[in-house]
Motif scaffolding. Sequence first.
Motif, mmCIF file in Angstrom:
data_model
loop_
_atom_site.group_PDB
_atom_site.id
_atom_site.type_symbol
_atom_site.label_atom_id
_atom_site.label_comp_id
_atom_site.label_asym_id
_atom_site.label_seq_id
_atom_site.Cartn_x
_atom_site.Cartn_y
_atom_site.Cartn_z
ATOM 1 N N UNK A 134 0.819 -1.262 -0.193
ATOM 2 C CA UNK A 134 -0.044 -0.091 -0.003
ATOM 3 C C UNK A 134 0.716 1.167 0.064
ATOM 4 N N UNK A 135 2.169 1.126 0.010
ATOM 5 C CA UNK A 135 3.119 2.341 0.053
ATOM 6 C C UNK A 135 2.956 2.850 -1.227
ATOM 7 N N UNK A 136 3.182 4.494 -1.171
ATOM 8 C CA UNK A 136 3.086 5.161 -2.305
ATOM 9 C C UNK A 136 4.283 6.130 -2.530
ATOM 10 N N UNK A 137 4.949 6.261 -3.429
ATOM 11 C CA UNK A 137 5.937 7.009 -3.888
ATOM 12 C C UNK A 137 5.636 8.162 -4.895
ATOM 13 N N UNK A 138 4.543 8.149 -5.453
ATOM 14 C CA UNK A 138 4.312 9.030 -6.388
ATOM 15 C C UNK A 138 3.779 10.544 -5.817
ATOM 16 N N UNK A 139 3.698 10.518 -4.466
ATOM 17 C CA UNK A 139 3.288 11.722 -3.705
ATOM 18 C C UNK A 139 4.173 11.838 -2.564
ATOM 19 N N UNK A 140 4.984 12.869 -2.593
ATOM 20 C CA UNK A 140 5.756 13.363 -1.352
ATOM 21 C C UNK A 140 5.342 14.769 -0.629
ATOM 22 N N UNK A 141 5.332 14.778 0.527
ATOM 23 C CA UNK A 141 4.733 15.927 1.176
ATOM 24 C C UNK A 141 5.886 16.923 1.598
ATOM 25 N N UNK A 142 5.724 18.325 1.296
ATOM 26 C CA UNK A 142 6.815 19.056 1.713
ATOM 27 C C UNK A 142 6.245 20.284 2.620
ATOM 28 N N UNK A 170 2.434 15.535 13.657
ATOM 29 C CA UNK A 170 1.048 15.169 13.368
ATOM 30 C C UNK A 170 1.091 14.741 11.940
ATOM 31 N N UNK A 171 1.699 15.474 11.240
ATOM 32 C CA UNK A 171 1.625 15.263 9.734
ATOM 33 C C UNK A 171 2.535 14.147 9.511
ATOM 34 N N UNK A 172 3.594 13.968 9.924
ATOM 35 C CA UNK A 172 4.414 12.656 9.755
ATOM 36 C C UNK A 172 3.672 11.530 10.085
ATOM 37 N N UNK A 225 2.538 8.289 7.398
ATOM 38 C CA UNK A 225 2.542 6.968 7.545
ATOM 39 C C UNK A 225 1.268 6.351 7.365
ATOM 40 N N UNK A 226 0.418 6.914 7.993
ATOM 41 C CA UNK A 226 -0.975 6.214 8.070
ATOM 42 C C UNK A 226 -1.773 5.834 6.733
ATOM 43 N N UNK A 227 -1.747 7.248 5.764
ATOM 44 C CA UNK A 227 -1.977 6.894 4.541
ATOM 45 C C UNK A 227 -1.165 6.461 3.291
ATOM 46 N N UNK A 228 0.268 5.973 3.914
ATOM 47 C CA UNK A 228 1.092 5.498 3.024
ATOM 48 C C UNK A 228 1.939 6.239 2.377
ATOM 49 N N UNK A 229 2.277 7.387 2.498
ATOM 50 C CA UNK A 229 3.007 8.230 1.955
ATOM 51 C C UNK A 229 4.454 8.108 2.596
ATOM 52 N N UNK A 230 5.434 7.432 1.797
ATOM 53 C CA UNK A 230 6.709 7.254 2.407
ATOM 54 C C UNK A 230 7.718 8.493 2.638
ATOM 55 N N UNK A 231 7.519 9.527 1.647
ATOM 56 C CA UNK A 231 8.521 10.499 1.549
ATOM 57 C C UNK A 231 8.164 11.844 2.156
ATOM 58 N N UNK A 232 8.753 12.654 3.187
ATOM 59 C CA UNK A 232 8.506 13.940 3.814
ATOM 60 C C UNK A 232 9.558 14.693 3.717
ATOM 61 N N UNK A 233 9.438 15.983 2.980
ATOM 62 C CA UNK A 233 10.450 16.866 2.754
ATOM 63 C C UNK A 233 10.110 18.186 3.909
ATOM 64 N N UNK A 284 -4.397 19.252 10.148
ATOM 65 C CA UNK A 284 -5.822 18.961 9.563
ATOM 66 C C UNK A 284 -5.925 19.111 8.277
ATOM 67 N N UNK A 285 -5.542 20.482 7.655
ATOM 68 C CA UNK A 285 -5.798 20.543 6.243
ATOM 69 C C UNK A 285 -4.632 19.346 5.506
ATOM 70 N N UNK A 286 -3.453 19.209 6.146
ATOM 71 C CA UNK A 286 -2.779 18.079 5.452
ATOM 72 C C UNK A 286 -3.443 16.836 5.304
ATOM 73 N N UNK A 287 -4.023 16.612 6.566
ATOM 74 C CA UNK A 287 -4.627 15.208 6.314
ATOM 75 C C UNK A 287 -5.815 15.090 5.448
ATOM 76 N N UNK A 288 -6.791 16.302 5.317
ATOM 77 C CA UNK A 288 -7.569 15.906 4.430
ATOM 78 C C UNK A 288 -7.100 15.958 2.792
#
Length: 239
Positions: free
Chosen positions: A46-54, A66-68, A72-80, A183-187
């Motif tokens: 379920x892990x995702x590489x096509x979306x990174x969060x900055x 909280x954003x990290x 993890x919960x939604x499977x986004x692997x890379x956090x900048x 909260x905005x990031x989670x949405x």
Amino acid sequence: MKVVFKAHEEKLEINDKNFDHHTMRSIVEDSLNDQRKELIERILDQRISGLSVILESLGDLGNLQAISRTCDNFGVQKLEIIETKGPMKWTNRTSQGAHKWVTMQKWYETKDCLQYFKDRGVQIVSTAFSDKAIPYTEVDFTKPTALLMGNESFGISEVAREMSDVECIIPSYGYSQSLNVSVAAAIVIEHATSQIRKAHQGGGDFNEEQREFFKSFFYFQANQYSRALMREHFKKKAL
């Protein structure tokens, strides 16, 4: 022992030297039980590489943590993390250890971070209040995307605004007209990852090389004895 998983390059460094991640995995895997290994396989599915969060210049450590956890919960692997305000110290208070499972890259200039993604054909989608911002539900997140969230007080920087390909907003129907950044990031992350999974028949988007690299990463993180096992390995190699 300094162990660094360089997620962008899919390389492992131990004491500042390249080390084969497959070899590392073979050293630590026997200490993991089958249940933990099966869990890692399900997570990789379920892990995702096509979306990174900055995250640009966040001021509140709690929001960053909280954003990290959301990533993890939604499977986004890379956090900048762009630290224009200086470094933040991590604790488990809010992230509940989620930062162990998300690979994080620190940057000190917004331009350097965003240019890295633009050079690789990744669209920069920023959350921002502006006349040209579109609802986040209208963004095509099936394209390789870097989602940019700005500072809690003043939002994204002018440099970030100039380099963004798309600006989006979360429509508000109340008096406050704003949401906490975590909260905005989670949405937006939930919506974006749902789009990506729908495009991949309900699963993640890791290719085989990515799956192998991050399998090694998860094996190392999941084994409390990893560092001791690696030290023993190098000790034997020196004999």
